[in-house]
Design an enzyme around this catalytic site. Structure first.
Site, PDB file in Angstrom:
ATOM      1  N   ASP A  24      -1.752   6.774   6.588  1.00 23.36           N
ATOM      2  CA  ASP A  24      -2.691   5.785   5.978  1.00 23.36           C
ATOM      3  C   ASP A  24      -3.188   4.956   7.221  1.00 23.36           C
ATOM      4  OD1 ASP A  24      -4.290   3.905   4.708  1.00 23.36           O
ATOM      5  OD2 ASP A  24      -2.696   3.360   2.989  1.00 23.36           O
ATOM      6  N   LYS A  80     -12.199  -1.495   6.378  1.00 23.79           N
ATOM      7  CA  LYS A  80     -11.531  -2.753   7.469  1.00 23.79           C
ATOM      8  C   LYS A  80     -11.870  -2.559   8.721  1.00 23.79           C
ATOM      9  CE  LYS A  80      -8.868  -3.123   3.590  1.00 23.79           C
ATOM     10  NZ  LYS A  80      -7.732  -2.151   3.199  1.00 23.79           N
ATOM     11  N   TRP A  86       0.828  -1.220  -0.122  1.00 24.91           N
ATOM     12  CA  TRP A  86      -0.033   0.010   0.091  1.00 24.91           C
ATOM     13  C   TRP A  86       0.922   1.330   0.110  1.00 24.91           C
ATOM     14  CZ3 TRP A  86      -4.092  -1.119  -1.866  1.00 24.91           C
ATOM     15  CH2 TRP A  86      -4.965  -2.248  -1.723  1.00 24.91           C
TER      16      TRP A  86
HETATM   17  C1  LIG Z   1      -7.071  -1.713   1.845  1.00 25.70           C
HETATM   18  C2  LIG Z   1      -6.141  -0.733   2.156  1.00 25.70           C
HETATM   19  C3  LIG Z   1      -5.925   0.197   1.123  1.00 25.70           C
HETATM   20  C4  LIG Z   1      -6.802   0.277  -0.055  1.00 25.70           C
HETATM   21  O1  LIG Z   1      -7.925   0.727   0.265  1.00 25.70           O
HETATM   22  P1  LIG Z   1      -8.964   1.070  -0.849  1.00 25.70           P
HETATM   23  O2  LIG Z   1     -10.052   1.733  -0.014  1.00 25.70           O
HETATM   24  O3  LIG Z   1      -9.502  -0.199  -1.479  1.00 25.70           O
HETATM   25  O4  LIG Z   1      -8.443   2.075  -1.730  1.00 25.70           O
HETATM   26  C5  LIG Z   1      -4.737   1.124   1.484  1.00 25.70           C
HETATM   27  N1  LIG Z   1      -4.274   1.026   2.498  1.00 25.70           N
HETATM   28  C6  LIG Z   1      -4.285   0.232   3.589  1.00 25.70           C
HETATM   29  C7  LIG Z   1      -3.199   0.354   4.901  1.00 25.70           C
HETATM   30  C8  LIG Z   1      -5.224  -0.707   3.353  1.00 25.70           C
HETATM   31  O5  LIG Z   1      -5.140  -1.864   4.311  1.00 25.70           O
END
Ligand SMILES: *Cc1c(COP(=O)(O)O)cnc(C)c1O
Length: 350
Positions: free
Chosen positions: A166, A190, A99
């Site tokens: 993030d 998540k 990511w």
């Molecule tokens: C799942 C995830 C993403 C991607 O998320 P989307 O909403 O599908 O764009 C980015 N960063 C982390 C840490 C993730 O777990």
């Protein structure tokens, strides 16, 4: 609950949230209308957006310097939106997983990127530490929890440059000091709600300084001014986020849920370390409370283990295709009984 849901994302939601969401789909607030068919400008819906945002403020103790937004586009859109709004010359990134690499890829289109530290040398099985943060970067981007590999930052670097994080897979799992961050973002699916909504918490005085013209949908200031209603918001996902945050508040908030998360993770990792057939994938001190990644010592038994899990109602346990093996996601809504069940199945596996 019919299944033990260890899926990494979209992840498990509290059963009562699912039930209440279903009710609102049929009849929202006794209006005789579905939440799916009402105007986002209606009084009823405006109250939903307002409550969702104020619950974020309350649960994370967001200071008045920071704005709370619900946007579209997932964390992946934030990979681009962050540099669009904050990158003038150069940004620093900690490369702690795929990511992070995707975030780096997007930032490189808009400016210079310095990889301040990386754990790619060991397939992201640890969180980089002991790095020097350059003073001439516009921001430092980190990933608090590496969902695919199962590592988690236990503390954040102290720095005078704005910290961008993030937090897609561990937001609301533990207390954080929001004032430490210039910007936090998270896809909802998540640990916060269903896919479709994205949370952004941004320090207002960092914005509007790049000199760049920004398309409206990518401009945080546009969304701040419109209070997350610049265009039609992801109305239903935000509603479900609101319900999940109400549930979290009822559970005692992030400090209380952190204790439960620690309890679940300790239970799992201790059982994993005692089990002669399995092995953890990452260095112990960086093990994630949210995503526990592990392997069978004999990979030939993998498909048989997955089948056993399925027979016992354990779903979503297969590891990400990039790291292989297994991944048990232990998000807020996962009951400890599910962890106990997984341990039992692992202990009985021959
Ligand atoms: C799942 C995830 C993403 C991607 O998320 P989307 O909403 O599908 O764009 C980015 N960063 C982390 C840490 C993730 O777990």
């Amino acid at each position: 609950m019919k299944q033990h849901n260890f899926g990494a994302g979209p992840g498990i939601l509290p059963q009562e949230v699912i039930q209440e969401s279903a009710n609102a789909v049929l009849n929202f607030n006794n209006s005789g209308l579905s939440i799916l068919e009402i105007s986002h400008r209606s009084k009823g819906y405006e109250a939903v957006m307002e409550e969702a945002r104020s619950l974020v403020r309350e649960l994370l103790n967001v200071p008045p310097t920071h704005e709370v937004l619900f946007l579209h586009g997932g964390a992946s859109t934030q990979f681009a939106m962050v540099p669009w709004n904050l990158l003038k010359q150069k940004a620093g990134y900690i490369e702690s997983g795929v990511w992070a690499q995707k975030a780096i890829h997007e930032a490189k289109m808009l400016g210079e990127v310095e990889i301040v530290a990386s754990s790619s040398d060991k397939n992201f099985s640890y969180v980089p530490t002991n790095y020097q943060i350059p003073s001439d970067i516009d921001y430092l981007h980190v990933t608090s929890n590496n969902t695919i590999y199962g590592t988690q930052m236990k503390f954040f670097p102290a720095t005078t440059v704005p910290l961008v994080c993030d937090m897609s897979s561990d937001i609301f799992s533990r207390p954080i000091d929001v004032s430490q961050f210039g910007l936090i973002y998270a896809g909802a699916q998540k640990n916060m709600g269903p896919a479709g909504a994205t949370l952004v918490i941004v320090q207002k005085d960092l914005l509007g300084k790049t000199g760049r013209k920004i398309n409206s949908m990518l401009d945080y200031n546009v969304h701040i001014k419109a209070e997350s209603m610049y265009n039609t918001p992801p109305a239903f996902p935000v509603y479900v986020c609101m319900l999940t945050l109400q549930w979290l508040k009822k559970m005692g908030g992030v400090a209380a849920i952190e204790q439960k998360n620690i309890e679940k993770a300790n239970l799992f990792y201790e059982a994993l370390d005692r089990n002669p057939l399995f092995v953890g994938n990452v260095v112990k001190e960086d093990r994630s409370l949210m995503n526990a990644c592990f392997n069978l010592k004999d990979p030939a038994m993998e498909s048989r283990f997955l089948q056993t899990c399925e027979e016992d109602g354990i779903v979503g346990i297969k590891g990400h295709r990039l790291s292989g093996g297994f991944r048990a996601s232990l998000y807020n809504a996962l009951p400890i009984e599910s962890v106990q069940k997984l341990i039992e199945v692992m202990n009985n596996f021959k």
